[in-house]
Design a protein around this motif. Structure first.
Motif, PDB file in Angstrom:
ATOM      1  N   GLY A   1       0.820  -1.211   0.000  1.00 58.00           N
ATOM      2  CA  GLY A   1       0.000   0.000   0.000  1.00 58.00           C
ATOM      3  C   GLY A   1       0.849   1.253   0.000  1.00 58.00           C
ATOM      4  N   LEU A   2       1.953   1.236   0.736  1.00 58.27           N
ATOM      5  CA  LEU A   2       2.849   2.396   0.766  1.00 58.27           C
ATOM      6  C   LEU A   2       3.481   2.629  -0.606  1.00 58.27           C
ATOM      7  N   VAL A   3       3.838   1.556  -1.295  1.00 61.13           N
ATOM      8  CA  VAL A   3       4.403   1.680  -2.647  1.00 61.13           C
ATOM      9  C   VAL A   3       3.404   2.337  -3.583  1.00 61.13           C
ATOM     10  N   ILE A   4       2.137   1.920  -3.510  1.00 59.54           N
ATOM     11  CA  ILE A   4       1.098   2.523  -4.349  1.00 59.54           C
ATOM     12  C   ILE A   4       0.968   4.008  -4.038  1.00 59.54           C
ATOM     13  N   LEU A   5       0.981   4.362  -2.768  1.00 60.33           N
ATOM     14  CA  LEU A   5       0.846   5.754  -2.349  1.00 60.33           C
ATOM     15  C   LEU A   5       1.976   6.621  -2.899  1.00 60.33           C
ATOM     16  N   VAL A   6       3.191   6.106  -2.922  1.00 54.60           N
ATOM     17  CA  VAL A   6       4.355   6.898  -3.347  1.00 54.60           C
ATOM     18  C   VAL A   6       4.534   6.883  -4.861  1.00 54.60           C
ATOM     19  N   VAL A   7       4.417   5.709  -5.464  1.00 55.53           N
ATOM     20  CA  VAL A   7       4.738   5.562  -6.887  1.00 55.53           C
ATOM     21  C   VAL A   7       3.670   6.170  -7.789  1.00 55.53           C
ATOM     22  N   THR A   8       2.405   6.045  -7.420  1.00 57.71           N
ATOM     23  CA  THR A   8       1.322   6.501  -8.304  1.00 57.71           C
ATOM     24  C   THR A   8       1.438   7.980  -8.680  1.00 57.71           C
ATOM     25  N   PRO A   9       1.615   8.922  -7.737  1.00 57.92           N
ATOM     26  CA  PRO A   9       1.769  10.326  -8.139  1.00 57.92           C
ATOM     27  C   PRO A   9       3.032  10.583  -8.960  1.00 57.92           C
ATOM     28  N   LEU A  10       4.121   9.849  -8.675  1.00 59.93           N
ATOM     29  CA  LEU A  10       5.354  10.056  -9.436  1.00 59.93           C
ATOM     30  C   LEU A  10       5.173   9.644 -10.897  1.00 59.93           C
ATOM     31  N   VAL A  11       4.526   8.507 -11.125  1.00 58.92           N
ATOM     32  CA  VAL A  11       4.265   8.077 -12.498  1.00 58.92           C
ATOM     33  C   VAL A  11       3.309   9.047 -13.185  1.00 58.92           C
ATOM     34  N   ALA A  12       2.351   9.579 -12.441  1.00 60.05           N
ATOM     35  CA  ALA A  12       1.403  10.538 -13.022  1.00 60.05           C
ATOM     36  C   ALA A  12       2.101  11.821 -13.463  1.00 60.05           C
ATOM     37  N   LEU A  13       3.108  12.251 -12.716  1.00 63.17           N
ATOM     38  CA  LEU A  13       3.875  13.430 -13.130  1.00 63.17           C
ATOM     39  C   LEU A  13       4.503  13.204 -14.502  1.00 63.17           C
ATOM     40  N   ALA A  14       5.030  12.010 -14.714  1.00 62.48           N
ATOM     41  CA  ALA A  14       5.618  11.689 -16.019  1.00 62.48           C
ATOM     42  C   ALA A  14       4.538  11.597 -17.092  1.00 62.48           C
ATOM     43  N   ALA A  15       3.383  11.044 -16.737  1.00 64.12           N
ATOM     44  CA  ALA A  15       2.299  10.887 -17.710  1.00 64.12           C
ATOM     45  C   ALA A  15       1.807  12.242 -18.211  1.00 64.12           C
TER      46      ALA A  15
ATOM     47  N   ARG B   1       3.472  14.722 -18.938  1.00 58.29           N
ATOM     48  CA  ARG B   1       4.433  15.299 -19.884  1.00 58.29           C
ATOM     49  C   ARG B   1       4.388  14.609 -21.250  1.00 58.29           C
ATOM     50  N   LEU B   2       3.610  13.534 -21.359  1.00 61.22           N
ATOM     51  CA  LEU B   2       3.583  12.769 -22.606  1.00 61.22           C
ATOM     52  C   LEU B   2       2.388  13.158 -23.468  1.00 61.22           C
ATOM     53  N   MET B   3       2.507  12.949 -24.757  1.00 63.47           N
ATOM     54  CA  MET B   3       1.454  13.299 -25.696  1.00 63.47           C
ATOM     55  C   MET B   3       0.218  12.419 -25.514  1.00 63.47           C
ATOM     56  N   SER B   4       0.424  11.148 -25.219  1.00 58.14           N
ATOM     57  CA  SER B   4      -0.685  10.192 -25.097  1.00 58.14           C
ATOM     58  C   SER B   4      -0.833   9.727 -23.665  1.00 58.14           C
ATOM     59  N   ARG B   5      -2.086   9.562 -23.236  1.00 59.90           N
ATOM     60  CA  ARG B   5      -2.359   9.015 -21.903  1.00 59.90           C
ATOM     61  C   ARG B   5      -2.048   7.514 -21.840  1.00 59.90           C
ATOM     62  N   LYS B   6      -1.855   6.897 -23.008  1.00 61.19           N
ATOM     63  CA  LYS B   6      -1.715   5.437 -23.049  1.00 61.19           C
ATOM     64  C   LYS B   6      -0.273   4.958 -22.879  1.00 61.19           C
ATOM     65  N   THR B   7       0.694   5.820 -23.123  1.00 63.62           N
ATOM     66  CA  THR B   7       2.088   5.377 -23.224  1.00 63.62           C
ATOM     67  C   THR B   7       2.553   4.603 -21.991  1.00 63.62           C
ATOM     68  N   LEU B   8       2.435   5.207 -20.827  1.00 61.31           N
ATOM     69  CA  LEU B   8       2.900   4.545 -19.605  1.00 61.31           C
ATOM     70  C   LEU B   8       1.999   3.388 -19.201  1.00 61.31           C
ATOM     71  N   GLN B   9       0.736   3.429 -19.625  1.00 63.70           N
ATOM     72  CA  GLN B   9      -0.143   2.296 -19.339  1.00 63.70           C
ATOM     73  C   GLN B   9       0.296   1.054 -20.109  1.00 63.70           C
ATOM     74  N   TYR B  10       0.709   1.247 -21.360  1.00 69.16           N
ATOM     75  CA  TYR B  10       1.254   0.118 -22.119  1.00 69.16           C
ATOM     76  C   TYR B  10       2.471  -0.466 -21.402  1.00 69.16           C
ATOM     77  N   ALA B  11       3.362   0.407 -20.957  1.00 69.32           N
ATOM     78  CA  ALA B  11       4.576  -0.066 -20.281  1.00 69.32           C
ATOM     79  C   ALA B  11       4.239  -0.829 -19.004  1.00 69.32           C
ATOM     80  N   SER B  12       3.284  -0.319 -18.238  1.00 71.38           N
ATOM     81  CA  SER B  12       2.896  -0.963 -16.988  1.00 71.38           C
ATOM     82  C   SER B  12       2.278  -2.336 -17.229  1.00 71.38           C
ATOM     83  N   LEU B  13       1.379  -2.433 -18.210  1.00 70.46           N
ATOM     84  CA  LEU B  13       0.708  -3.705 -18.479  1.00 70.46           C
ATOM     85  C   LEU B  13       1.677  -4.756 -19.002  1.00 70.46           C
ATOM     86  N   VAL B  14       2.557  -4.356 -19.897  1.00 68.33           N
ATOM     87  CA  VAL B  14       3.545  -5.306 -20.410  1.00 68.33           C
ATOM     88  C   VAL B  14       4.472  -5.764 -19.278  1.00 68.33           C
TER      89      VAL B  14
END
Length: 429
Positions: free
Chosen positions: A281-295, A297-310
């Motif tokens: 739960g702590l990992v989710i709390l910390v990592v989720t906003p950090l990944v969102a900051l990167a998202a 900055r990207l043109m597509s909302r899907k880019t990091l989702q593809y990476a996460s699912l793969v």
């Protein structure tokens, strides 16, 4: 678009984030803490000839809460679209508090007979109704409070709050298990996590009244028949529900079911099991906003989702293979946390992608429907399905196969989800 709705001061935005994390986290805590207490509740409220049967019945009741989530999504989500995001969230908090206090105060079947079993199921259904209506209003409120370039980060705090809830629920479970004897746990200790959740309710209610509500402006839109919403937005609704297969399965198996899996299937110590769930739960709390900051900055909302699912697809099987082959407790901790960090980091971009696919006056209800139907089909009954399959087949690798299938299905659905052009997304109100 009326940009004035985005011009909140930094102090207002901080209060909004805190209010959403606490109120949404309260709803998530009260709904999920049952999962950590499933084994004890099974013995008390679902007495059977063996511990496995009691656990299965208790997990079935955990899943029963999901049956009401689609109804809560439609009723509370549409209420929030018309009456205001905060109004919908306060209604959700009130319903969740009522169900939680009912469980906390409920006599056992040994005291009042079979009616206790019926009432605990009713309490779970009430909690399910509340949880179903929380996601859409919370996400829409956060997204509508900031400009386009900050949407993923802002909405990510709703997902982060679920990580905080899982962390707190596991810590409470670990503390009660460590500090109380078995007899004390049976007599009254199992109620402590629910009492704590009930006591948080007034704080969540008050905080939801503090920030301004980014609600639809008056005049309110005319009531839209549900069949029209389903017809006009069939593709994003269907693809969104299938996309929920991955995060729903991952959080309910890799986080909430994990303590039961590690202790009852792999015979790990309860202490390490709750520690893994809490740190997840702590990992989710910390990592989720950090990944969102990167998202953002990207043109597509899907880019990091593809990476996460793969990434989740590739790591699920090796992770559970190591767990079932007797990896040391420290290594088991690292394995589970790594999978959680990979699989459960995209609540921001994923929710925003879906919200942007719907008109403003249908956002809260649409996301609630997508989230809850997906959670019911792929998440809510996943602990029951996995536990039953393990009991029936004796194959401890069952959770890995379930997660591989769920992530593969979500990957396919993401590729078919209709993402709006960048200019249209920037202009959507």
């Amino acid at each position: 678009m009326d940009h004035t709705e985005h011009r909140k001061s930094p102090a207002d935005l901080k209060r909004l984030i805190v209010a959403t994390v606490i109120s949404n986290g309260f709803v998530a805590y009260d709904f999920t803490v049952y999962g950590f207490s499933a084994a004890m509740i099974g013995r008390l409220f679902f007495p059977a000839h063996d511990a496995a049967s009691s656990l299965l019945l208790s997990l079935a009741t955990f899943g029963a809460g999901f049956v009401m989530r689609p109804l809560g999504a439609m009723l509370i989500g549409r209420y929030a679209d018309r009456r205001g995001r905060d109004a919908g969230m306060r209604l959700s908090i009130a319903l969740m508090a009522a169900g939680t206090w009912l469980i906390a105060c409920l006599p056992t079947p040994a005291m009042i007979g079979a009616s206790a079993t019926v009432m605990i199921v009713l309490a779970r259904l009430m909690q399910g109704l509340a949880a179903g209506g929380e996601i859409g209003p919370a996400s829409a409120l956060l997204m509508e409070s900031v400009p386009y370039e900050r949407r993923c980060f802002m909405v990510s705090w709703r997902g982060a709050s679920q990580g905080a809830a899982a962390c707190v629920a596991a810590l409470v479970g670990a503390c009660t298990s460590a500090l109380l004897s078995h007899d004390q746990l049976v007599q009254w200790g199992w109620r402590v996590p629910f009492v704590i959740g009930g006591l948080i309710a007034p704080l969540g209610w008050w905080l939801r009244r503090v920030p301004g509500d980014a609600s639809p402006s008056k005049p309110r839109p005319a009531r839209t028949p549900l069949r029209m919403v389903l017809r006009e937005h069939a593709r994003p609704l269907a693809c969104g529900m299938l996309m929920m297969a991955a995060p729903s399965s991952s959080i309910y198996i890799a986080v909430l079911y994990m303590p039961n899996y590690l202790t009852h299937t792999l015979h790990r110590p309860p202490a390490i099991s709750f520690l893994i769930a809490s740190l997840s739960g702590l990992v989710i709390l910390v990592v989720t906003p950090l990944v969102a900051l990167a998202a953002d900055r990207l043109m597509s909302r899907k880019t990091l989702q593809y990476a996460s699912l793969v990434g989740a697809l590739v790591t699920a099987f090796p992770a559970f293979h190591a767990l079932t082959r007797g990896a040391p407790d420290t290594l088991a901790l690292v394995i589970v946390l790594l999978y959680v960090a990979i699989a459960l980091n995209n609540a921001g971009a994923g929710s925003v992608l879906m919200l942007e696919a719907f008109p403003k006056h249908r956002r809260a209800a649409s996301l609630s429907v997508v989230y809850t139907f997906g959670a019911v089909v792929f998440g809510g009954f996943s602990p029951l399905a996995v536990a039953w399959l393990i009991d029936a087949t004796g194959n401890a690798m069952t959770p890995a196969w379930y997660l591989v299938a769920a992530n593969g299905l979500a990957l396919l659905a993401l590729s078919r989800f209709p993402e709006r052009p960048l200019n249209a997304r920037r202009a959507c109100a």
